[in-house]
Design a protein around this motif. Sequence first.
Motif, PDB file in Angstrom:
ATOM      1  N   VAL A 280       0.837  -1.195   0.000  1.00 55.16           N
ATOM      2  CA  VAL A 280       0.000   0.000   0.000  1.00 55.16           C
ATOM      3  C   VAL A 280       0.875   1.250   0.000  1.00 55.16           C
ATOM      4  N   ARG A 281       0.251   2.350  -0.408  1.00 52.54           N
ATOM      5  CA  ARG A 281       0.923   3.644  -0.440  1.00 52.54           C
ATOM      6  C   ARG A 281       0.072   4.649   0.316  1.00 52.54           C
ATOM      7  N   VAL A 282       0.692   5.439   1.190  1.00 49.90           N
ATOM      8  CA  VAL A 282      -0.017   6.460   1.958  1.00 49.90           C
ATOM      9  C   VAL A 282       0.137   7.799   1.236  1.00 49.90           C
ATOM     10  N   LEU A 283      -0.986   8.429   0.947  1.00 56.45           N
ATOM     11  CA  LEU A 283      -0.973   9.698   0.221  1.00 56.45           C
ATOM     12  C   LEU A 283      -1.587  10.800   1.085  1.00 56.45           C
ATOM     13  N   PRO A 284      -1.062  12.051   0.976  1.00 55.65           N
ATOM     14  CA  PRO A 284      -0.206  12.552  -0.104  1.00 55.65           C
ATOM     15  C   PRO A 284       1.294  12.344   0.065  1.00 55.65           C
ATOM     16  N   SER A 285       1.764  11.777   1.164  1.00 53.42           N
ATOM     17  CA  SER A 285       3.211  11.669   1.388  1.00 53.42           C
ATOM     18  C   SER A 285       3.891  10.732   0.396  1.00 53.42           C
ATOM     19  N   GLY A 286       3.185   9.684  -0.054  1.00 52.09           N
ATOM     20  CA  GLY A 286       3.757   8.730  -0.986  1.00 52.09           C
ATOM     21  C   GLY A 286       4.538   7.605  -0.332  1.00 52.09           C
ATOM     22  N   LYS A 287       4.585   7.547   1.000  1.00 53.43           N
ATOM     23  CA  LYS A 287       5.312   6.484   1.706  1.00 53.43           C
ATOM     24  C   LYS A 287       4.630   5.138   1.459  1.00 53.43           C
ATOM     25  N   THR A 288       5.430   4.084   1.368  1.00 54.61           N
ATOM     26  CA  THR A 288       4.881   2.750   1.087  1.00 54.61           C
ATOM     27  C   THR A 288       5.118   1.793   2.254  1.00 54.61           C
ATOM     28  N   SER A 289       4.266   0.784   2.332  1.00 57.61           N
ATOM     29  CA  SER A 289       4.394  -0.259   3.349  1.00 57.61           C
ATOM     30  C   SER A 289       3.550  -1.445   2.904  1.00 57.61           C
ATOM     31  N   HIS A 290       3.327  -2.391   3.813  1.00 55.30           N
ATOM     32  CA  HIS A 290       2.467  -3.543   3.566  1.00 55.30           C
ATOM     33  C   HIS A 290       1.436  -3.652   4.683  1.00 55.30           C
ATOM     34  N   VAL A 291       0.278  -4.191   4.348  1.00 55.84           N
ATOM     35  CA  VAL A 291      -0.773  -4.398   5.345  1.00 55.84           C
ATOM     36  C   VAL A 291      -0.372  -5.563   6.244  1.00 55.84           C
ATOM     37  N   ALA A 292      -0.337  -5.293   7.546  1.00 51.98           N
ATOM     38  CA  ALA A 292      -0.009  -6.356   8.499  1.00 51.98           C
ATOM     39  C   ALA A 292      -1.268  -7.095   8.955  1.00 51.98           C
ATOM     40  N   ARG A 293      -2.297  -6.327   9.366  1.00 54.07           N
ATOM     41  CA  ARG A 293      -3.537  -6.933   9.864  1.00 54.07           C
ATOM     42  C   ARG A 293      -4.728  -6.106   9.402  1.00 54.07           C
ATOM     43  N   ILE A 294      -5.885  -6.760   9.313  1.00 56.08           N
ATOM     44  CA  ILE A 294      -7.162  -6.079   9.104  1.00 56.08           C
ATOM     45  C   ILE A 294      -8.007  -6.387  10.329  1.00 56.08           C
ATOM     46  N   VAL A 295      -8.197  -5.392  11.180  1.00 53.77           N
ATOM     47  CA  VAL A 295      -8.770  -5.602  12.512  1.00 53.77           C
ATOM     48  C   VAL A 295     -10.215  -5.104  12.552  1.00 53.77           C
ATOM     49  N   THR A 296     -11.102  -5.910  13.156  1.00 57.03           N
ATOM     50  CA  THR A 296     -12.480  -5.501  13.422  1.00 57.03           C
ATOM     51  C   THR A 296     -12.844  -5.923  14.835  1.00 57.03           C
ATOM     52  N   MET A 297     -14.012  -5.513  15.295  1.00 56.97           N
ATOM     53  CA  MET A 297     -14.477  -5.896  16.628  1.00 56.97           C
ATOM     54  C   MET A 297     -14.677  -7.403  16.736  1.00 56.97           C
ATOM     55  N   ASP A 298     -14.975  -8.047  15.585  1.00 58.05           N
ATOM     56  CA  ASP A 298     -15.233  -9.485  15.592  1.00 58.05           C
ATOM     57  C   ASP A 298     -13.990 -10.316  15.293  1.00 58.05           C
ATOM     58  N   GLY A 299     -12.839  -9.658  15.265  1.00 56.81           N
ATOM     59  CA  GLY A 299     -11.606 -10.385  14.993  1.00 56.81           C
ATOM     60  C   GLY A 299     -10.971  -9.963  13.689  1.00 56.81           C
ATOM     61  N   ASP A 300      -9.778 -10.464  13.417  1.00 59.01           N
ATOM     62  CA  ASP A 300      -9.053 -10.122  12.204  1.00 59.01           C
ATOM     63  C   ASP A 300      -9.720 -10.754  10.981  1.00 59.01           C
ATOM     64  N   LEU A 301      -9.599 -10.052   9.843  1.00 59.59           N
ATOM     65  CA  LEU A 301     -10.152 -10.537   8.591  1.00 59.59           C
ATOM     66  C   LEU A 301      -9.028 -10.937   7.644  1.00 59.59           C
ATOM     67  N   GLU A 302      -9.330 -11.896   6.783  1.00 57.90           N
ATOM     68  CA  GLU A 302      -8.398 -12.280   5.729  1.00 57.90           C
ATOM     69  C   GLU A 302      -8.604 -11.429   4.479  1.00 57.90           C
ATOM     70  N   GLN A 303      -9.727 -10.702   4.450  1.00 54.78           N
ATOM     71  CA  GLN A 303     -10.027  -9.853   3.299  1.00 54.78           C
ATOM     72  C   GLN A 303     -11.091  -8.848   3.705  1.00 54.78           C
ATOM     73  N   ALA A 304     -10.991  -7.630   3.187  1.00 54.64           N
ATOM     74  CA  ALA A 304     -12.019  -6.612   3.393  1.00 54.64           C
ATOM     75  C   ALA A 304     -12.297  -5.935   2.063  1.00 54.64           C
ATOM     76  N   VAL A 305     -13.557  -5.514   1.864  1.00 51.75           N
ATOM     77  CA  VAL A 305     -13.958  -4.955   0.568  1.00 51.75           C
ATOM     78  C   VAL A 305     -14.642  -3.611   0.771  1.00 51.75           C
ATOM     79  N   ALA A 306     -14.904  -2.946  -0.345  1.00 50.61           N
ATOM     80  CA  ALA A 306     -15.559  -1.639  -0.334  1.00 50.61           C
ATOM     81  C   ALA A 306     -16.845  -1.687   0.480  1.00 50.61           C
ATOM     82  N   GLY A 307     -17.038  -0.657   1.313  1.00 53.63           N
ATOM     83  CA  GLY A 307     -18.230  -0.579   2.148  1.00 53.63           C
ATOM     84  C   GLY A 307     -18.033  -1.066   3.561  1.00 53.63           C
TER      85      GLY A 307
END
Length: 640
Positions: A280-307
């Motif tokens: 992923v890239r953070v804008l407007p700075s342009g710094k890059t990294s990788h997604v480590a976790r996707i966290v929700t109240m019900d636990g971590d997700l293996e995938q998240a989508v629009a909405g």
Amino acid sequence: MATAPAYTPDALIAADIDAYLAQHQNKSLLRFITCGSVDDGKSTLIGRLLYDSKMIFEDQLAALESDSKRVGTQGGEIDFALLVDGLAAEREQGITIDVAYRFFATEKRKFIVADTPGHEQYTRNMVTGASTADLAVILIDARKGVLTQTRRHSYLAHLIGIRHIVLAVNKMDLVGYDQAIFDSIVADYAAFAESIGIAGFTAIPLSGFKGDNIAAASANTPWYSGPALIEHLESVELDSEAAAARPFRLPVQWVNRPDLDFRGFAGLIASGTVRPGDAVRVLPSGKTSHVARIVTMDGDLEQAVAGQSVTITLADEIDCSRGDVIAAADAPPQVADQFRTTIVWMDGEPLLPGRAYWLKTGSGLVSATVQTPRHAVDVNTLAELSVKTLQLNDIGVADVFTDRGIAFEPYADNRDLGGFILIDKITNATVAAGMIDYCLRRSQNVHWQSIDITREAHAAQKNQSPRVLWFTGLSGSGKSTIANLVEKKLHALGKHSFLLDGDNVRHGLNRDLGFTDADRVENVRRVGEVAKLMADAGLIVLTAFISPFRAERDLARSMLPEGEFVEVFVDTPLAVAEARDVKGLYAKARSGALANFTGIDSPYEPPLSPEIHVDTTRETPEAAAERIVEHVLGIWAPVL
């Protein structure tokens, strides 16, 4: 042999409720609006939708039947419009003024419908309702055909980016369900829709009052083979479904830092799909990294989508805050600070080109100025009108400059990153809604040039700290007189200074400006920019301008480092300033020979907390100048 478990009646009821709630929770949600001309039957249609989807409780139905008999507008039958028209003014006039939101559901989908006003003066309310809609139901009275407001609302719906249009030809019962009338209206609308860029629409003949083609096909229109309205609403593709196929975008709403071991970035995914490990890239700075976790109240997700609302953690400690956008590294949005936009003006006070407004897009907030509109659009004729400002409900095209780059996508591609609102910095009122069309090419070609001699070096060479002494007050208050005395004293002390006087500047730099509110805003903006450049050169700058509006004085203050802007309010009562009238300007203004004169027919907004307050009824110019010099010299820090 195993026996089936025994369930009590209560357990069975609980199981049914849980199953129903689970099924209901997983249904997709369609947001749509109803719009059209006055008395086309929008509220009645929504009331019928609520009724046919069995979303009315028995006590509500009883109250509705009672109200219908009392009002007596439908000959003793149920008046479904009363379910929606909640404002007293609406019931008295039989029209919709505010945007009324209602929820209902069918077996296949959930719905939120916005009943928007039909009157032209409530266009801003219609735009508000349309801003989150996936679909627009444009109602037409079969007796009247395509009207001006039909065209207006269709244009606005298309402008706002609604892809799905339903042409609901209503009140077919009042024209005998005549197919020829329906076909003629559809043909007229199709010609107009093509002219404004609407690629396609679904036309349905119906009667909101009788219920024809609302929940099921009507025997009264055997010549119509298309879907009933609810059937079409249940099957249309959602914008959120289309958004999932686009590149990943997450506007950061909140940085979640509950402890030193966790740092996540929370927000609603605007488009695309994200998984742990994605670059992923953070804008407007342009710094890059990788997604480590996707966290929700019900636990971590293996995938998240629009909405979905999620919290993302990154593999690297990089700067990311509210208003930034986390995006797919290989397909990021653009970053720019100058845009061509379409603006819907929503405030009773007109746009002041050059004035600084807050611009809010997604979760980001930046300062922005709107340039003189390139044109306004007459939505009735689609003509482009030459204008200098925008009034209430006007739609115009204008360039917008922000004080720093923001991540964006054209509104046609992404509502979340392409839509914005403008907020008045003084009143905090939302004054406009806007859509980014594209960034200006020159914003990509202009870059800040690094210079070796800094402003600190310039100031050190002069052995002083730069300051801008901003003298403000009515014409004739004594601003120029006091500023001139202050500069003479500074010069005698060996200080390097320069005086920018309002009249003198209008002979050159600002000779093209008049005295309208918009011209005054631009006058002060230019002076502020010049004063900033002079302060960068290490000078002590004195400006003597009426500068009647707080917003522009605050803009000039914001251009400088903390503490360098010194506001000097030369406070003189209007009667005293008018009695002096050295230049004879007040006399001309009183006679009507001089328009837009501050204090007479143009407002003056006195400073609320100036650094220096000079009351000229109690203090001589010489004494005021001496006090200003002592004050300013006293707060100057030694140059390092």
